[in-house]
Each structure stands twice: as C-alpha cells, then as structure tokens.
Design an enzyme around this catalytic site. Structure first.
Site, PDB file in Angstrom:
ATOM      1  CB  CYS A  22      32.168  37.272  18.773  1.00  9.84           C
ATOM      2  SG  CYS A  22      31.647  38.970  18.981  1.00  9.84           S
ATOM      3  CB  CYS A  50      24.294  38.716  17.949  1.00 11.83           C
ATOM      4  SG  CYS A  50      24.940  38.689  19.649  1.00 11.83           S
TER       5      CYS A  50
END
Ligand code: DGL
Length: 241
Positions: free
Chosen positions: A73, A183
């Site tokens: 992440c 992302c």
C-alpha cells in the site's frame, strides 16, 4: 532457509496486485495476505488512525508467522513505514512507493502521478518528485478521490464515473507520456485508466517490490527451501454496517 510465510497487507484487494508480482518472482514461497477492508480507504485516514491500522495488520501477520512483511500500500508506506521499522526492529519490512524514479528514468516529458489523497499530500511523495524529476519533465501529482473505494466494489460503472470526475481537469490527456499508478488498487483498473490517456504507458511499483523482497530474503538467508509452488492464505476484515 525459512519456509515461514511472507506477510502482505493492504486496505483490501489492491494488495493482490503486489502479491501477484511477488509470487511471479518467488513462486515457492508461502504467503499470508491481509486485506483490511474494514478500514478501507486508508487514503483519507489521519496519521494516528493509520498508525493504529498498520500496527494491527502487522500484529496479525506476525501471529500468522510472517518472516517478512510487505506493506502493499503506497498510502501506508509513504506515511508509516519508518514508524513500523522502529516499532518492530526484528521484522524486515518492504514498502510500496509510487514508481516516480522509474518513470523519471524513462526521460519522457509529461508524467501523471495518480494516488490517494494521503499519498499525494505526503512529504515522502514530494521528496520522491524533487529527487527524481529532470529539467525537461513535468509531473502532475493528482489525488484520485474515491477511486480505491470504487475499485474495491469492482463495479465497472462506478469506477468509470469516478475516473471521469477525477480526470476532468487534466489538460491535454493525449500528451501524457506516462501514468504512474501510485496506489496498489489502480492496476486493477488499468484498462479503464488507459482509455483516458491513449498515448501513455502505465507504470506501477510491483516488480520493484518483488525484487526488493527477494534481495532482503536472500541477504538474510530467509528464502524458502520449498521446491514446489507455495501456498497463499487470504484474510479480509469486514466492514461493520
Ligand atoms: N491500495 C492502497 C494504496 O496503495 C490504499 C488505498 C486506500 O485504501 O485508500 O495506497
């Protein structure tokens, strides 16, 4: 040699894009994946919330026996990886950062960096841009509001609507050379994203994370002795409605 699993976490299905890259390079390793869907999105959380979330995810993976933890992440990495390394000095962590260095290294002129609000506004992202941008390059740092959540639903119409809203102010989309998927959810919508930028190549950090994981495991003699394909266990936390 160590056959304990590699731990991987994210706010949900986004982390599976990283898992896929790592498994491709290290197929014989065992994996335990934690998608913290209950706390999705991470991108709008403040730093204290995020620290508590990553601590819980790390504790969960340690309980599952993880020998190394991949923070799959960008939001959590850019804001909390140093905190995690200080808190758990005996666990190696591999982070996922926007592939700004890779994108700038191509020498292409117009770069568009897509990420969550948390990543886009983090000092680490600013630093990555400042350290890597070349004199002839332009990087537009665009937070994509609601996109990780839309991708998490896997609803193609909702994802499309969200992309339209987020990209409406991008000037001359046909002149964008590289779109950086900052992302880990975004590669799951790469075809839809690409349709807005017909002349762009899309880059993400998956291969870099895989290589870094292999390097650390090899240096610490923690690679798996398995000679056959390893296992993957998936865990997801559930949103309480
Ligand atoms: N997939 C994560 C990232 O790379 C988090 C997305 C979110 O939950 O906001 O930033």
């Amino acid at each position: 040699m160590n056959s304990s699993p590699i731990g991987v976490f994210d706010s949900g299905i986004g982390g599976t894009t990283i898992l896929k890259s790592v498994r491709k390079l290290l197929p014989n390793e065992n994996y335990v994946f934690f998608g913290d869907s209950a706390n999705c999105p991470f991108g709008t959380k403040n730093i204290d919330e995020l620290k508590s979330i990553v601590r819980n995810a790390t504790d969960f993976l340690i309980k599952k026996g993880a020998k190394i933890i991949i923070v799959a992440c960008n939001t959590a990495t850019t804001q909390t990886i140093e905190y995690l390394r200080e808190l758990y000095p005996n666990i190696p962590f591999v982070g996922t950062e926007p592939a700004v260095k890779l994108a700038c290294g191509t020498g292409k002129k117009m770069l568009l960096l897509l990420s969550t609000e948390g990543t886009a506004h983090s000092p680490r992202t600013q630093e990555l841009i400042e350290q890597n941008i070349r004199p002839n390059q332009q990087i537009v740092n665009l937070p994509c509001i609601g996109l990780a959540e839309a991708i998490e639903t896997t609803d193609a119409d909702r994802i499309h609507e969200c992309l339209v809203k987020n990209f409406k102010n991008v000037e001359k989309p046909e002149e964008v050379d590289i779109v950086i998927l900052g992302c880990t959810h975004y590669p799951l919508a790469s075809e839809q994203i690409k349709s807005f930028f017909p002349n762009a190549s899309l880059l993400d950090g998956g291969d870099g994370v895989a290589r870094q994981t292999q390097k650390i495991l090899s240096e610490r003699k923690l690679l798996s002795p398995n000679t056959e394909s390893g296992t993957v266990e998936y865990f997801f936390s559930k949103k309480v409605k």
